[in-house]
Motif scaffolding. Sequence first.
Motif, PDB file in Angstrom:
ATOM      1  N   SER A  29      33.199  22.836  28.742  1.00  0.00           N
ATOM      2  CA  SER A  29      32.004  24.191  29.637  1.00  0.00           C
ATOM      3  C   SER A  29      32.438  24.457  31.174  1.00  0.00           C
ATOM      4  CB  SER A  29      31.145  24.707  29.328  1.00  0.00           C
ATOM      5  OG  SER A  29      30.759  24.828  27.885  1.00  0.00           O
ATOM      6  N   ILE A  30      32.147  23.161  31.768  1.00  0.00           N
ATOM      7  CA  ILE A  30      32.461  22.458  33.587  1.00  0.00           C
ATOM      8  C   ILE A  30      34.049  22.843  33.831  1.00  0.00           C
ATOM      9  CG2 ILE A  30      32.517  21.242  35.556  1.00  0.00           C
ATOM     10  CD1 ILE A  30      30.370  19.602  34.075  1.00  0.00           C
ATOM     11  N   ALA A  31      34.611  23.044  32.850  1.00  0.00           N
ATOM     12  CA  ALA A  31      36.429  23.288  32.962  1.00  0.00           C
ATOM     13  C   ALA A  31      36.477  24.479  33.501  1.00  0.00           C
ATOM     14  CB  ALA A  31      37.336  22.481  32.514  1.00  0.00           C
ATOM     15  N   LEU A  32      36.286  25.401  32.509  1.00  0.00           N
ATOM     16  CA  LEU A  32      36.253  26.895  32.025  1.00  0.00           C
ATOM     17  C   LEU A  32      35.430  27.807  33.474  1.00  0.00           C
ATOM     18  CD1 LEU A  32      36.920  29.836  30.765  1.00  0.00           C
ATOM     19  CD2 LEU A  32      33.932  29.367  29.799  1.00  0.00           C
ATOM     20  N   LYS A  33      34.251  26.859  34.036  1.00  0.00           N
ATOM     21  CA  LYS A  33      33.785  27.268  35.823  1.00  0.00           C
ATOM     22  C   LYS A  33      34.676  26.815  36.709  1.00  0.00           C
ATOM     23  CE  LYS A  33      28.535  27.004  34.272  1.00  0.00           C
ATOM     24  NZ  LYS A  33      27.497  26.161  34.425  1.00  0.00           N
ATOM     25  N   GLU A  34      35.213  25.804  36.806  1.00  0.00           N
ATOM     26  CA  GLU A  34      36.492  26.042  37.611  1.00  0.00           C
ATOM     27  C   GLU A  34      37.523  26.537  37.585  1.00  0.00           C
ATOM     28  OE1 GLU A  34      35.941  24.026  40.402  1.00  0.00           O
ATOM     29  OE2 GLU A  34      33.716  22.884  39.295  1.00  0.00           O
ATOM     30  N   GLU A  57      51.728  37.181  41.646  1.00  0.00           N
ATOM     31  CA  GLU A  57      52.253  37.729  40.283  1.00  0.00           C
ATOM     32  C   GLU A  57      52.751  36.577  39.089  1.00  0.00           C
ATOM     33  OE1 GLU A  57      54.423  40.639  41.411  1.00  0.00           O
ATOM     34  OE2 GLU A  57      53.057  42.249  40.886  1.00  0.00           O
ATOM     35  N   SER A  58      53.380  35.366  40.398  1.00  0.00           N
ATOM     36  CA  SER A  58      53.260  34.136  39.714  1.00  0.00           C
ATOM     37  C   SER A  58      52.504  32.962  39.552  1.00  0.00           C
ATOM     38  CB  SER A  58      54.192  33.070  41.069  1.00  0.00           C
ATOM     39  OG  SER A  58      54.157  32.095  40.129  1.00  0.00           O
ATOM     40  N   ILE A  59      51.331  33.151  40.311  1.00  0.00           N
ATOM     41  CA  ILE A  59      50.059  32.532  39.017  1.00  0.00           C
ATOM     42  C   ILE A  59      48.976  33.010  38.977  1.00  0.00           C
ATOM     43  CG2 ILE A  59      48.594  32.388  41.578  1.00  0.00           C
ATOM     44  CD1 ILE A  59      48.804  29.389  41.242  1.00  0.00           C
ATOM     45  N   LYS A  60      48.426  33.964  39.204  1.00  0.00           N
ATOM     46  CA  LYS A  60      48.146  34.604  38.176  1.00  0.00           C
ATOM     47  C   LYS A  60      48.064  35.071  36.718  1.00  0.00           C
ATOM     48  CE  LYS A  60      44.073  37.622  37.869  1.00  0.00           C
ATOM     49  NZ  LYS A  60      43.121  37.621  38.285  1.00  0.00           N
ATOM     50  N   PRO A  61      48.821  34.816  36.072  1.00  0.00           N
ATOM     51  CA  PRO A  61      49.336  34.945  34.537  1.00  0.00           C
ATOM     52  C   PRO A  61      48.744  33.093  34.476  1.00  0.00           C
ATOM     53  CG  PRO A  61      50.476  36.357  34.999  1.00  0.00           C
ATOM     54  CD  PRO A  61      49.992  35.183  36.949  1.00  0.00           C
ATOM     55  N   ASP A  62      49.260  32.090  34.620  1.00  0.00           N
ATOM     56  CA  ASP A  62      48.099  30.975  34.470  1.00  0.00           C
ATOM     57  C   ASP A  62      47.487  30.953  34.505  1.00  0.00           C
ATOM     58  OD1 ASP A  62      51.842  30.565  33.766  1.00  0.00           O
ATOM     59  OD2 ASP A  62      51.207  29.587  35.932  1.00  0.00           O
ATOM     60  N   ILE A  63      46.536  31.508  35.413  1.00  0.00           N
ATOM     61  CA  ILE A  63      45.239  31.370  35.513  1.00  0.00           C
ATOM     62  C   ILE A  63      44.995  31.936  34.923  1.00  0.00           C
ATOM     63  CG2 ILE A  63      44.117  32.207  37.524  1.00  0.00           C
ATOM     64  CD1 ILE A  63      42.625  29.117  37.352  1.00  0.00           C
ATOM     65  N   VAL A  64      44.967  33.183  34.327  1.00  0.00           N
ATOM     66  CA  VAL A  64      44.344  34.208  33.014  1.00  0.00           C
ATOM     67  C   VAL A  64      44.861  33.413  31.478  1.00  0.00           C
ATOM     68  CG1 VAL A  64      44.723  36.261  31.780  1.00  0.00           C
ATOM     69  CG2 VAL A  64      43.692  35.694  34.432  1.00  0.00           C
ATOM     70  N   GLU A  65      45.535  32.634  31.612  1.00  0.00           N
ATOM     71  CA  GLU A  65      46.073  32.559  30.373  1.00  0.00           C
ATOM     72  C   GLU A  65      44.998  30.913  29.925  1.00  0.00           C
ATOM     73  OE1 GLU A  65      47.625  31.647  26.376  1.00  0.00           O
ATOM     74  OE2 GLU A  65      47.566  33.760  27.756  1.00  0.00           O
ATOM     75  N   LEU A  66      44.852  30.022  31.569  1.00  0.00           N
ATOM     76  CA  LEU A  66      43.603  28.865  31.085  1.00  0.00           C
ATOM     77  C   LEU A  66      42.774  29.136  31.087  1.00  0.00           C
ATOM     78  CD1 LEU A  66      43.371  25.753  31.523  1.00  0.00           C
ATOM     79  CD2 LEU A  66      43.846  26.222  33.905  1.00  0.00           C
ATOM     80  N   LEU A  67      42.017  30.511  31.513  1.00  0.00           N
ATOM     81  CA  LEU A  67      40.746  30.658  31.266  1.00  0.00           C
ATOM     82  C   LEU A  67      41.067  31.184  29.538  1.00  0.00           C
ATOM     83  CD1 LEU A  67      40.615  33.016  34.293  1.00  0.00           C
ATOM     84  CD2 LEU A  67      39.282  31.099  33.785  1.00  0.00           C
ATOM     85  N   LYS A  68      41.810  31.739  28.864  1.00  0.00           N
ATOM     86  CA  LYS A  68      41.508  31.991  27.899  1.00  0.00           C
ATOM     87  C   LYS A  68      41.665  31.275  27.283  1.00  0.00           C
ATOM     88  CE  LYS A  68      43.910  36.928  28.212  1.00  0.00           C
ATOM     89  NZ  LYS A  68      45.149  37.166  27.869  1.00  0.00           N
ATOM     90  N   LEU A  69      42.431  30.016  26.861  1.00  0.00           N
ATOM     91  CA  LEU A  69      42.678  29.122  26.274  1.00  0.00           C
ATOM     92  C   LEU A  69      41.201  28.307  26.268  1.00  0.00           C
ATOM     93  CD1 LEU A  69      46.220  27.482  27.169  1.00  0.00           C
ATOM     94  CD2 LEU A  69      44.888  28.299  24.983  1.00  0.00           C
ATOM     95  N   LEU A  70      40.732  27.686  27.384  1.00  0.00           N
ATOM     96  CA  LEU A  70      39.795  27.434  27.486  1.00  0.00           C
ATOM     97  C   LEU A  70      38.186  27.903  26.623  1.00  0.00           C
ATOM     98  CD1 LEU A  70      39.479  25.828  31.247  1.00  0.00           C
ATOM     99  CD2 LEU A  70      39.687  24.585  28.883  1.00  0.00           C
ATOM    100  N   THR A  71      38.321  28.876  27.075  1.00  0.00           N
ATOM    101  CA  THR A  71      37.435  29.959  25.774  1.00  0.00           C
ATOM    102  C   THR A  71      37.418  30.165  24.454  1.00  0.00           C
ATOM    103  OG1 THR A  71      36.453  31.534  28.108  1.00  0.00           O
ATOM    104  CG2 THR A  71      36.028  31.918  26.015  1.00  0.00           C
ATOM    105  N   SER A  72      38.755  29.919  23.773  1.00  0.00           N
ATOM    106  CA  SER A  72      39.164  29.998  22.556  1.00  0.00           C
ATOM    107  C   SER A  72      38.642  28.348  22.292  1.00  0.00           C
ATOM    108  CB  SER A  72      40.809  30.125  22.702  1.00  0.00           C
ATOM    109  OG  SER A  72      40.833  29.842  20.983  1.00  0.00           O
ATOM    110  N   ILE A  73      38.903  27.173  23.033  1.00  0.00           N
ATOM    111  CA  ILE A  73      38.723  25.592  22.855  1.00  0.00           C
ATOM    112  C   ILE A  73      37.176  25.459  22.976  1.00  0.00           C
ATOM    113  CG2 ILE A  73      38.757  24.093  22.977  1.00  0.00           C
ATOM    114  CD1 ILE A  73      41.569  24.070  24.659  1.00  0.00           C
ATOM    115  N   ILE A  74      36.425  26.258  23.655  1.00  0.00           N
ATOM    116  CA  ILE A  74      35.077  25.584  23.573  1.00  0.00           C
ATOM    117  C   ILE A  74      34.545  27.346  22.516  1.00  0.00           C
ATOM    118  CG2 ILE A  74      32.967  26.310  24.638  1.00  0.00           C
ATOM    119  CD1 ILE A  74      34.611  26.302  27.711  1.00  0.00           C
ATOM    120  N   LYS A  75      34.871  28.316  22.059  1.00  0.00           N
ATOM    121  CA  LYS A  75      34.402  28.482  20.519  1.00  0.00           C
ATOM    122  C   LYS A  75      34.792  27.901  19.395  1.00  0.00           C
ATOM    123  CE  LYS A  75      34.712  33.614  22.984  1.00  0.00           C
ATOM    124  NZ  LYS A  75      34.878  34.734  22.519  1.00  0.00           N
TER     125      LYS A  75
END
Length: 84
Positions: A29-34, A57-75
């Motif tokens: 959850s802290i990683a998600l906040k970061e 455009e190179s980096i934005k999709p990566d951080i969005v995907e990371l946010l989705k992954l962390l959210t999914s794992i936490i849930k």
Amino acid sequence: MLKSGTAIGALIREAQQAESRADFIHKLSIALKEANETEYWIDLLYQSQLIEKKGYESIKPDIVELLKLLTSIIKSTKNRRDNG
């Protein structure tokens, strides 16, 4: 951005050695906040024209995907904790 961006990996590494499921969830959850903060800095750098569109455009999709992954794992971890 360097601080929040590198904290994500460190917190994920810490979560791998969590003492309990609750500790695992807490660290992720802290990683998600970061990760959210890092996304903010990426957007701000782009809007301030400190990074070019191509870099953004190179980096934005990566951080969005990371946010989705962390959210999914936490849930999913919370669901397993709550259901047995």
